[in-house]
Design an enzyme around this catalytic site. Structure first.
Site, PDB file in Angstrom:
ATOM      1  N   ASN A   9       0.876  -1.170   0.000  1.00  0.00           N
ATOM      2  CA  ASN A   9       0.000   0.000   0.000  1.00  0.00           C
ATOM      3  C   ASN A   9       0.916   1.223   0.000  1.00  0.00           C
ATOM      4  OD1 ASN A   9      -1.835   2.014   0.431  1.00  0.00           O
ATOM      5  ND2 ASN A   9      -2.409   1.374   2.505  1.00  0.00           N
ATOM      6  N   TRP A  10       1.068   1.794  -1.176  1.00  0.00           N
ATOM      7  CA  TRP A  10       2.009   2.922  -1.294  1.00  0.00           C
ATOM      8  C   TRP A  10       1.468   4.197  -0.662  1.00  0.00           C
ATOM      9  CZ3 TRP A  10       4.028   2.814  -7.105  1.00  0.00           C
ATOM     10  CH2 TRP A  10       4.737   1.618  -7.313  1.00  0.00           C
ATOM     11  N   LYS A  11       0.173   4.224  -0.397  1.00  0.00           N
ATOM     12  CA  LYS A  11      -0.469   5.428   0.151  1.00  0.00           C
ATOM     13  C   LYS A  11      -0.184   6.624  -0.771  1.00  0.00           C
ATOM     14  CE  LYS A  11      -0.312   3.318   4.653  1.00  0.00           C
ATOM     15  NZ  LYS A  11      -0.255   3.449   6.102  1.00  0.00           N
ATOM     16  N   HIS A  97      -9.622   1.296   4.468  1.00  0.00           N
ATOM     17  CA  HIS A  97      -8.385   1.506   5.220  1.00  0.00           C
ATOM     18  C   HIS A  97      -8.657   2.474   6.369  1.00  0.00           C
ATOM     19  CE1 HIS A  97      -4.354   2.721   6.294  1.00  0.00           C
ATOM     20  NE2 HIS A  97      -3.938   1.616   5.713  1.00  0.00           N
ATOM     21  N   GLU A  99      -7.087   4.899   7.476  1.00  0.00           N
ATOM     22  CA  GLU A  99      -6.859   6.315   7.161  1.00  0.00           C
ATOM     23  C   GLU A  99      -8.059   6.895   6.417  1.00  0.00           C
ATOM     24  OE1 GLU A  99      -3.040   5.705   5.301  1.00  0.00           O
ATOM     25  OE2 GLU A  99      -2.243   5.128   7.260  1.00  0.00           O
ATOM     26  N   GLU A 169      -5.734  -4.738  10.378  1.00  0.00           N
ATOM     27  CA  GLU A 169      -4.701  -3.745  10.636  1.00  0.00           C
ATOM     28  C   GLU A 169      -5.032  -2.996  11.928  1.00  0.00           C
ATOM     29  OE1 GLU A 169      -2.595  -2.575   6.741  1.00  0.00           O
ATOM     30  OE2 GLU A 169      -4.380  -1.331   6.895  1.00  0.00           O
ATOM     31  N   GLY A 175       2.151   2.388  10.729  1.00  0.00           N
ATOM     32  CA  GLY A 175       3.126   3.466  10.578  1.00  0.00           C
ATOM     33  C   GLY A 175       3.796   3.877  11.885  1.00  0.00           C
ATOM     34  N   SER A 215       3.014  -2.001  10.447  1.00  0.00           N
ATOM     35  CA  SER A 215       4.456  -2.105  10.698  1.00  0.00           C
ATOM     36  C   SER A 215       5.001  -3.507  10.436  1.00  0.00           C
ATOM     37  CB  SER A 215       4.808  -1.636  12.112  1.00  0.00           C
ATOM     38  OG  SER A 215       4.447  -0.276  12.279  1.00  0.00           O
ATOM     39  N   GLY A 236       2.672  -1.167   4.267  1.00  0.00           N
ATOM     40  CA  GLY A 236       2.742   0.261   3.948  1.00  0.00           C
ATOM     41  C   GLY A 236       4.180   0.689   3.714  1.00  0.00           C
ATOM     42  N   GLY A 237       4.797   1.241   4.745  1.00  0.00           N
ATOM     43  CA  GLY A 237       6.148   1.805   4.638  1.00  0.00           C
ATOM     44  C   GLY A 237       7.148   0.902   3.930  1.00  0.00           C
TER      45      GLY A 237
HETATM   46  P1  PGA Z   1       2.568   0.339   7.630  1.00  0.00           P
HETATM   47  O1  PGA Z   1       1.135   0.554   6.949  1.00  0.00           O
HETATM   48  O2  PGA Z   1       3.097  -0.954   7.110  1.00  0.00           O
HETATM   49  O3  PGA Z   1       3.379   1.538   7.204  1.00  0.00           O
HETATM   50  O4  PGA Z   1       2.342   0.302   9.112  1.00  0.00           O
HETATM   51  C1  PGA Z   1       0.267  -0.524   6.733  1.00  0.00           C
HETATM   52  C2  PGA Z   1      -1.012  -0.020   6.127  1.00  0.00           C
HETATM   53  O5  PGA Z   1      -1.491   1.057   6.515  1.00  0.00           O
HETATM   54  O6  PGA Z   1      -1.591  -0.669   5.234  1.00  0.00           O
END
Ligand code: PGA
Length: 255
Positions: A9-11, A97, A99, A169, A175, A215, A236-237
């Site tokens: 997930n590149w966001k 998600h 967010e 999640e 994050g 994470s 994500g990251g």
């Molecule tokens: P993260 O994000 O790996 O940076 O914690 C995961 C996500 O939000 O899908």
């Protein structure tokens, strides 16, 4: 048999040119891993979808959008429909998600519509659920996740539900560098599978891929993926670096 999946997930990261480079790098590294038993997905910004789908080998990497509109088409300035996502050659969409839920007010009702639009357009849905820290501390995490599943997905028929991948999640782990322990992840994933089985039966539940996100990285993926009910990860990251992402894919391929 449920699929093993590692989804990035590149966001809101990477310009188009940077995204193309990253997608090519991921494609090359993952291909070399012979990770054919793992479904590798990259979730890019909308603007990248059409180009990135052309740059990757569809037998190696599938492409996901990170959102889609509630409506089919029309006067909804700035929105992107599920049909538009599908027309780029993307096969997946990430919905719900945390967010999107917290910053953009996405409710269960909104998500029911988005899931419907996605399925109408033959997109597979990666549906995110997870509790915030206060809910876990109050020991409400199981109730919260169950209600997100029931209210967001359980209007679907069993056939429709077969196009859903669930991503657990915990919001406190996204994050933050704070990963759920392997035991916490397994406990929640087994709970999710039980809730799905109660609604759709054991066979459907056993065929549902449940991903862990929050994470998850090149160092801890191996331990997380060793759990019976952790079918992969939503990353994500660590999906922004081809090297780290491919280590995570390799960890998934191993178990
Ligand atoms: P993260 O994000 O790996 O940076 O914690 C995961 C996500 O939000 O899908």
């Amino acid at each position: 048999m449920r699929k093993k999946i590692v989804a990035g997930n590149w966001k809101m990261n990477k310009t188009l040119q940077e995204g193309i480079e990253l997608a090519k790098e991921v494609n090359a590294k993952v291909k070399g891993l012979n990770a054919s038993q793992v479904k590798v997905i990259i979730g890019t910004p909308f603007i990248h979808l059409a180009e990135v789908t052309k740059q990757v080998d569809p037998a190696v990497v599938s492409v996901a959008a990170q959102n889609c509109a509630t409506e089919v088409s029309g006067a909804f300035t700035g929105e992107i429909s599920a049909a538009m996502v599908a027309s780029t050659g993307s096969q997946y969409v990430i919905l719900g998600h945390s967010e999107r839920r917290s910053y953009y007010g996405e409710t269960d009702e909104i998500l029911v519509k988005k899931v419907a639009r996605a399925l109408e357009n033959k997109l597979e849905v990666i549906f995110c659920v997870g509790e915030v820290l206060a809910e876990r501390e109050a020991e409400k995490h199981f109730d919260v996740v169950k209600s997100q599943l029931v209210n967001g997905l359980f209007n679907l028929s069993a056939d429709e539900f077969s196009h859903i991948v669930i991503a657990y999640e915990p919001v406190w782990a996204i994050g933050t560098g704070k990963t759920a322990t392997s035991a916490q992840a397994q406990e929640m994933h087994a709970f999710i599978r039980k809730v799905v089985a109660e609604k759709y039966g054991k066979e459907v539940a056993d065929n549902t891929s449940i991903l862990y996100g929050g994470s998850c990285n090149a160092k801890n993926a191996d331990e997380l993926f060793a759990n019976e009910d952790v079918d992969g990860g939503l990353i994500g990251g660590a999906s922004l670096k081809a090297e780290d992402f491919s280590i995570i894919v390799a960890a998934r391929a191993k178990h």
